[in-house]
Write an enzyme that holds these catalytic residues in place. Sequence first.
Site, PDB file in Angstrom:
ATOM      1  N   LYS A  61      39.039  -2.877  -2.387  1.00 38.49           N
ATOM      2  CA  LYS A  61      39.261  -1.771  -1.365  1.00 38.49           C
ATOM      3  C   LYS A  61      37.783  -1.533  -0.672  1.00 38.49           C
ATOM      4  O   LYS A  61      37.838  -1.267   0.616  1.00 38.49           O
ATOM      5  CB  LYS A  61      39.531  -0.609  -2.164  1.00 38.49           C
ATOM      6  CG  LYS A  61      40.805  -0.716  -3.045  1.00 38.49           C
ATOM      7  CD  LYS A  61      40.792   0.771  -3.973  1.00 38.49           C
ATOM      8  CE  LYS A  61      41.996   0.510  -5.098  1.00 38.49           C
ATOM      9  NZ  LYS A  61      41.703   1.409  -6.111  1.00 38.49           N
ATOM     10  N   THR A  96      39.665  -3.822  -8.856  1.00 41.32           N
ATOM     11  CA  THR A  96      40.452  -3.762  -7.472  1.00 41.32           C
ATOM     12  C   THR A  96      39.605  -2.905  -6.626  1.00 41.32           C
ATOM     13  O   THR A  96      39.818  -3.016  -5.457  1.00 41.32           O
ATOM     14  CB  THR A  96      41.783  -3.055  -7.706  1.00 41.32           C
ATOM     15  OG1 THR A  96      41.987  -1.995  -8.407  1.00 41.32           O
ATOM     16  CG2 THR A  96      42.957  -4.242  -8.272  1.00 41.32           C
ATOM     17  N   LYS A 119      34.915   4.587 -10.544  1.00 43.44           N
ATOM     18  CA  LYS A 119      35.731   3.758 -11.187  1.00 43.44           C
ATOM     19  C   LYS A 119      35.620   4.562 -12.708  1.00 43.44           C
ATOM     20  O   LYS A 119      34.727   5.295 -13.127  1.00 43.44           O
ATOM     21  CB  LYS A 119      35.294   2.339 -11.494  1.00 43.44           C
ATOM     22  CG  LYS A 119      33.635   2.181 -11.764  1.00 43.44           C
ATOM     23  CD  LYS A 119      33.333   0.803 -11.840  1.00 43.44           C
ATOM     24  CE  LYS A 119      33.171  -0.082 -10.517  1.00 43.44           C
ATOM     25  NZ  LYS A 119      33.994  -1.066 -10.373  1.00 43.44           N
ATOM     26  N   ARG A 120      36.535   4.270 -13.749  1.00 47.56           N
ATOM     27  CA  ARG A 120      36.489   4.911 -14.924  1.00 47.56           C
ATOM     28  C   ARG A 120      35.047   4.753 -15.652  1.00 47.56           C
ATOM     29  O   ARG A 120      34.374   3.796 -15.598  1.00 47.56           O
ATOM     30  CB  ARG A 120      37.592   4.235 -15.785  1.00 47.56           C
ATOM     31  CG  ARG A 120      38.991   4.204 -15.552  1.00 47.56           C
ATOM     32  CD  ARG A 120      39.770   5.303 -15.855  1.00 47.56           C
ATOM     33  NE  ARG A 120      39.426   5.571 -17.313  1.00 47.56           N
ATOM     34  CZ  ARG A 120      40.164   6.776 -18.058  1.00 47.56           C
ATOM     35  NH1 ARG A 120      40.704   7.610 -17.299  1.00 47.56           N
ATOM     36  NH2 ARG A 120      39.832   6.844 -19.401  1.00 47.56           N
ATOM     37  N   LYS A 177      31.224  -1.019 -17.467  1.00 47.95           N
ATOM     38  CA  LYS A 177      31.174  -0.883 -16.185  1.00 47.95           C
ATOM     39  C   LYS A 177      29.665  -0.589 -15.743  1.00 47.95           C
ATOM     40  O   LYS A 177      29.248  -0.654 -14.547  1.00 47.95           O
ATOM     41  CB  LYS A 177      31.912   0.057 -15.629  1.00 47.95           C
ATOM     42  CG  LYS A 177      33.282  -0.392 -15.824  1.00 47.95           C
ATOM     43  CD  LYS A 177      34.506   0.613 -15.098  1.00 47.95           C
ATOM     44  CE  LYS A 177      35.937   0.339 -15.337  1.00 47.95           C
ATOM     45  NZ  LYS A 177      36.781  -0.593 -14.286  1.00 47.95           N
ATOM     46  N   HIS A 203      45.142  -8.026 -19.181  1.00 43.82           N
ATOM     47  CA  HIS A 203      44.303  -7.416 -18.412  1.00 43.82           C
ATOM     48  C   HIS A 203      43.022  -7.157 -18.953  1.00 43.82           C
ATOM     49  O   HIS A 203      42.011  -6.523 -18.290  1.00 43.82           O
ATOM     50  CB  HIS A 203      44.784  -5.921 -17.811  1.00 43.82           C
ATOM     51  CG  HIS A 203      46.054  -5.865 -16.975  1.00 43.82           C
ATOM     52  ND1 HIS A 203      45.620  -5.667 -15.778  1.00 43.82           N
ATOM     53  CD2 HIS A 203      47.132  -6.026 -17.045  1.00 43.82           C
ATOM     54  CE1 HIS A 203      46.679  -5.878 -15.063  1.00 43.82           C
ATOM     55  NE2 HIS A 203      47.577  -5.753 -15.805  1.00 43.82           N
TER      56      HIS A 203
END
Length: 844
Positions: free
Chosen positions: A690, A686, A575-576, A581, A381
């Site tokens: 969505k 992911t 998101k985290r 990110k 991952h």
Amino acid sequence: MKSVTEISGVPKEDLSSIPASAHPTAEGPAEVAANIKYHAQYTPHFSPLKFEPEQAFYATADSVRDSLIQRWNETYLHFHRENPKQTYYLSMEYLQGRALTNAIGNLGITDAYAAALNKLGHDLENIVEQEPDAALGNGGLGRLASCFLDSMATLNLPAWGYGLRYRYGLFKQSITEKGQQESAENWLEKFSPWEIVRHDVVYPVRFYGKVEVCASGVHKWVDGEQLQALAYDVPIPGYGTNNTISLRLWEAKAPAEDFNLNEFNDGQYENAAHLHSKAQQICAVLYPGDAKEEGKLLRLKQQFFLCSASLQDIIARFKERRVENEPIAWNEFPSKVAVQMNDTHPTLSIPELMRILMDDECLGWDEAWTVTTRTIAYTNHTVLPEALEKWSVALLTKLLPRHMEIIAEINKRFLEMIHSSHPDMENKFNNMCILDDSNPQKPVVRMANLCVVSSHTVNGVAMLHSNILKDELFRDYVSLWPEKFQNKTNGITPRRWLRFCNPELSAIITKWLKTDQWVTNLDLLRGLRQFSDNSELQSEWASAKMANKIRLAQYIFQVTGVKVNPNSLFDIQIKRIHEYKRQLLNILGAIYRYKRLKEMSAEERKKVVPRTIMIGGKAFATYTQAKRIVKLVNDVGAVVNNDPAIGDLLKVVFIPNYNVSVAEILIPGSELSQHISTAGMEASGTSNMKFALNGCLIIGTLDGANVEIREEIGKDNFFLFGAEAHDVPKLRKEREQGLFVPDPRFEEAKNFVKSRAFGDYDYTPLLDSLEGNSGYGRGDYFLVGYDFPSYMEAQSRVDNAYKDTKKWMKMSILSTAGSGKFSSDRTISEYAKAIWKIQECRVP
Ligand SMILES: *Cc1c(COP(=O)(O)O)cnc(C)c1O
């Protein structure tokens, strides 16, 4: 939900006229109401006289559970009789969220429950919100496991999940003037109606102790401390099928005889229950802080606990299902059992299976190795070096002495194999070995390497990510075993992430496609393409979006007190919180936008597209830099949202306590979402799937699954910017050499923060991470500065596209229409076929 509000007009019956009677398979509203009432009275968790929303939720859930248990028993019996090859998905995380809407939706009894609750004086929508989220995971990896379970059940696959029953889920986040505060998420405060305690399923799990060698040469792990793993089963219903599979969660407990009554009577209460309190620690929290040695030890115990209990259970089932009186044929084990490891967290399954086969079942090494490697597969991952698990040999030797022996033997035999069969690769051994003793003081086991050497299949989770694994991280292994490596692009369940969270849009899709088959065959969404220009569809599409935006605006007001304008462009990044990110890129962009707005004339402002920027996510409690980002977003919001000159032209809102239920409100109301990681660093993502599925446009980099999403929905419908993965190393090098010239707009945004425009908090350490060539600042390792100008240009393209409503609606419809590939049904079918080799086993 529309169906609920429609029904609420029906006059309520006198409650006392509804009988309290058990109807475990109730389908019509009258029977359902009677069954809910039965549970309120005869399996009460509260005074049976009370029937407020909370009590009504538990009685409703108990009643749904009746239907689940029946199907779950039938499924188990059917699998037992058919004895197919079965998959076991091992994951340290499951991010299940709420279960009620999903359960009644999958069973097709939503309308009956809505009507029944109405008879009982309640509203389904309100009852659903009483349920706490089961947050036994952090983020994408845990949510993936939960989406996979939904698909396995829906596809009628013989497959189960295994995990841990953490007492406290991922922490609850609140925001104060100091920034993020964490508190325990007490999801089991009352109890969970969805789990079934299995007092008949208990296994011993050992820690510490020593290895004895018997006269026969067989090794035995003895002494130490023994705890017990107790199973809790959570039934997972498929959509439109009777198949209902298990998520089996283990809880640690101490054997009853370990309670020392003499010590207790002597007043030594803590000593008396010593092992009991140790057992409780194991499943107390998800990801205990591991800065200290104690935390590392506890985390390793958790991992082994999951692996040991699950493998004992799998083996017990294998033995139980074999033809009576026949000897155990271990070579058949891999044709009955597939074990999938969700990342390296369950790696100890490898030495544990080897140990059981050799020490308990008396197989030789070669035989045990063949069985193990044909059974186990590994999903990677991440390629981030700091996220690749390493465990110290000293710690492993202390806690799991026999497993450490086995790992060392696997390493030794691997070395010998290279030496004899691939002498040309000996210079690659440093890269490939499992035991890394480059620091002789502190040798470590590299879990990813152990997984690659011991698994029959290794997969990445998006095409780009799998290629990076093959070309970089696992390059040397690829030349040894090219056929071992596969790609399985992630997916999401269309039930939770469209059908149930967005009933408005779902109804429109069903109407235009003239079928609801898309719920289990998501490729059918492609059929919307032919209507993307149709103004009737566009206007229905727009009104569904508006309804969801209004609901979202109400939610935002409720949790933050900020009033946002539903006519502004809703721009979301959830998101985290992590530097890779790049929430920092987002907020610096917002800061620059704010500064420009302030400098504009009233005339110029009239042409501006109003924007509401929402950012949400949790920062790991010890990740200081991420917590500073949370603080900055909140500080910027406090200034921007109260600037009368700006009004609705810009709002910046931090959404607190991001979790699955919050995502289910945000995603349907989104118009633009940000997936802007430094290229090459997000394995898949992911939430991008969505959002796209719900008709939200994406601004993003060529990273993870973005690449494939853009291909599927069409390049014109994706706001692309930023460096590409293959350029990143070169760009970092240039930076180190001092060749990077920052864009003036980037400097302006940073300087605005430095000028204390957003309060007195000292953001120097955060801004410093964007500076320098190396060292403390790491020379902007995540390339925020490099990507800033192209990000701002992409944002201008967004504003221009939004001004043309027809164009925007078309792009939105095409996003949904192109999302078919990203169903977890597609992902799971691929795993079933190419990795697990299992077939459908449908309950009649
Ligand atoms: C989908 C999901 C994630 C994963 O989000 P990414 O943006 O892909 O990292 C994380 N948390 C929750 C609650 C989710 O639903």
